[in-house]
Design a protein around this motif. Sequence first.
Motif, short mmCIF file in Angstrom:
data_model
loop_
_atom_site.label_atom_id
_atom_site.label_comp_id
_atom_site.label_asym_id
_atom_site.label_seq_id
_atom_site.Cartn_x
_atom_site.Cartn_y
_atom_site.Cartn_z
N ASP A 141 1.86 9.47 -4.85
CA ASP A 141 1.69 10.85 -4.33
C ASP A 141 3.33 11.79 -5.50
OD1 ASP A 141 1.41 12.65 -2.27
OD2 ASP A 141 3.30 12.56 -1.60
N GLN A 142 4.02 10.63 -5.54
CA GLN A 142 5.53 11.64 -6.41
C GLN A 142 4.73 12.38 -8.01
OE1 GLN A 142 7.80 8.64 -6.71
NE2 GLN A 142 9.08 9.04 -4.74
N LEU A 153 0.46 19.07 -9.65
CA LEU A 153 -1.04 19.00 -10.85
C LEU A 153 -1.27 20.39 -10.35
CD1 LEU A 153 -2.61 17.23 -12.02
CD2 LEU A 153 -4.00 16.74 -9.85
N GLY A 154 -1.88 20.75 -11.86
CA GLY A 154 -2.86 21.94 -11.74
C GLY A 154 -3.97 22.05 -11.90
N ASP A 155 -5.02 22.85 -11.30
CA ASP A 155 -6.55 22.81 -12.03
C ASP A 155 -6.85 22.58 -13.39
OD1 ASP A 155 -7.62 23.44 -9.13
OD2 ASP A 155 -7.59 25.51 -9.81
N TRP A 168 0.95 -1.11 0.02
CA TRP A 168 0.42 0.26 0.01
C TRP A 168 1.10 1.39 0.16
CZ3 TRP A 168 -5.25 1.47 0.15
CH2 TRP A 168 -5.15 2.81 0.25
N ASP A 169 2.28 1.09 1.03
CA ASP A 169 2.64 2.47 0.67
C ASP A 169 3.52 2.49 0.05
OD1 ASP A 169 2.17 3.31 3.57
OD2 ASP A 169 3.44 1.45 4.12
N ASP A 170 4.41 1.15 -0.97
CA ASP A 170 4.82 1.68 -2.33
C ASP A 170 3.92 2.32 -3.09
OD1 ASP A 170 6.89 0.95 -0.83
OD2 ASP A 170 6.98 -1.02 -2.30
N ALA A 171 2.69 2.22 -3.69
CA ALA A 171 1.86 2.19 -4.35
C ALA A 171 1.30 3.68 -4.33
CB ALA A 171 0.08 1.79 -4.38
N HIS A 172 0.84 3.91 -2.65
CA HIS A 172 0.63 5.49 -1.89
C HIS A 172 2.01 6.65 -2.65
CE1 HIS A 172 -0.21 8.54 0.61
NE2 HIS A 172 -1.53 8.67 -0.17
N ALA A 173 2.86 5.66 -2.78
CA ALA A 173 4.45 7.26 -2.35
C ALA A 173 4.31 7.09 -3.84
CB ALA A 173 5.08 6.36 -2.17
N VAL A 226 -8.12 21.03 -7.34
CA VAL A 226 -7.42 20.56 -7.51
C VAL A 226 -6.69 19.98 -5.80
CG1 VAL A 226 -5.16 20.72 -7.76
CG2 VAL A 226 -5.37 19.11 -7.99
N GLY A 227 -6.78 21.52 -5.67
CA GLY A 227 -6.13 21.32 -4.03
C GLY A 227 -6.84 20.35 -3.23
N SER A 228 -8.88 21.01 -3.48
CA SER A 228 -9.64 20.45 -2.55
C SER A 228 -9.47 18.54 -2.23
CB SER A 228 -10.67 20.86 -2.31
OG SER A 228 -10.99 22.31 -1.98
N ALA A 229 -9.37 18.65 -3.96
CA ALA A 229 -9.56 17.15 -4.11
C ALA A 229 -7.97 16.17 -3.30
CB ALA A 229 -9.50 16.42 -5.94
N LEU A 230 -6.92 16.51 -3.59
CA LEU A 230 -5.77 15.72 -3.01
C LEU A 230 -5.93 16.28 -1.76
CD1 LEU A 230 -3.09 17.73 -5.34
CD2 LEU A 230 -3.96 15.12 -5.62
N ARG A 231 -6.46 17.20 -0.76
CA ARG A 231 -6.42 16.90 0.38
C ARG A 231 -7.45 15.85 0.74
NH1 ARG A 231 -10.40 20.74 1.13
NH2 ARG A 231 -11.84 19.08 1.13
N ASP A 232 -8.83 15.57 -0.26
CA ASP A 232 -9.47 14.78 0.12
C ASP A 232 -8.96 13.15 -0.07
OD1 ASP A 232 -11.22 16.17 1.45
OD2 ASP A 232 -13.04 15.81 0.45
N LEU A 233 -7.27 13.34 -0.93
CA LEU A 233 -7.41 11.67 -1.22
C LEU A 233 -6.85 11.24 -0.21
CD1 LEU A 233 -6.63 9.35 -2.79
CD2 LEU A 233 -4.78 11.07 -3.91
#
Length: 174
Positions: free
Chosen positions: A21-22, A27-29, A13-18, A104-111
């Motif tokens: 995340d990278q 990423l912009g709107d 999980w951590d590998d896929a998440h990292a 994108v900011g709200s989406a990344l926060r909720d992700l």
Amino acid sequence: MTGHVLPVLLRGWDDAHARLDQRLAGLGDTEYLDEPVDGAWSVRRGDDGTWATDWADPAPDPAPVTTIAWRLWHLASGCFADYLAQSPPGRPLTVSGLQWHGDVGSALRDLEVAATAFRAAMTDLGEEGIWRPLGPAWGPYADSSWADLLVHATDELAHHGAEIALLRDLYRWR
């Protein structure tokens, strides 16, 4: 053979998440909402000003291409948060159903909120708890274990993360 499987599953999980995340860095709107092909499913502002994802039931065949926004909704809300709705911690997001974010900011926060809550729930179950059945609320998956769900969630994270990465690569080359 002795040992514990939960650390191994969480490492996957951590590998896929990292990796995801990278790939989401920078990423912009505009790119978040970019529709790579005509007819792509995305997140759209409704007449009432709220944002919601495109959806059809039954799903069309072939499935439509989806935007990064749609895929982030699917991962955060449709997978991780919904999985927790059937667990003691409960759903960690205020958006639900087809609701999602137009930025994108709200989406990344909720992700991050949903992914962190899901991982914490798996850790809290512990080595023995992950082998318990999901239970009747899970319908046809009632007899599956929490370990099965963790493997499935990691697969969702890895394969949608790879699709997001490809969409980012294609966006840069267009």
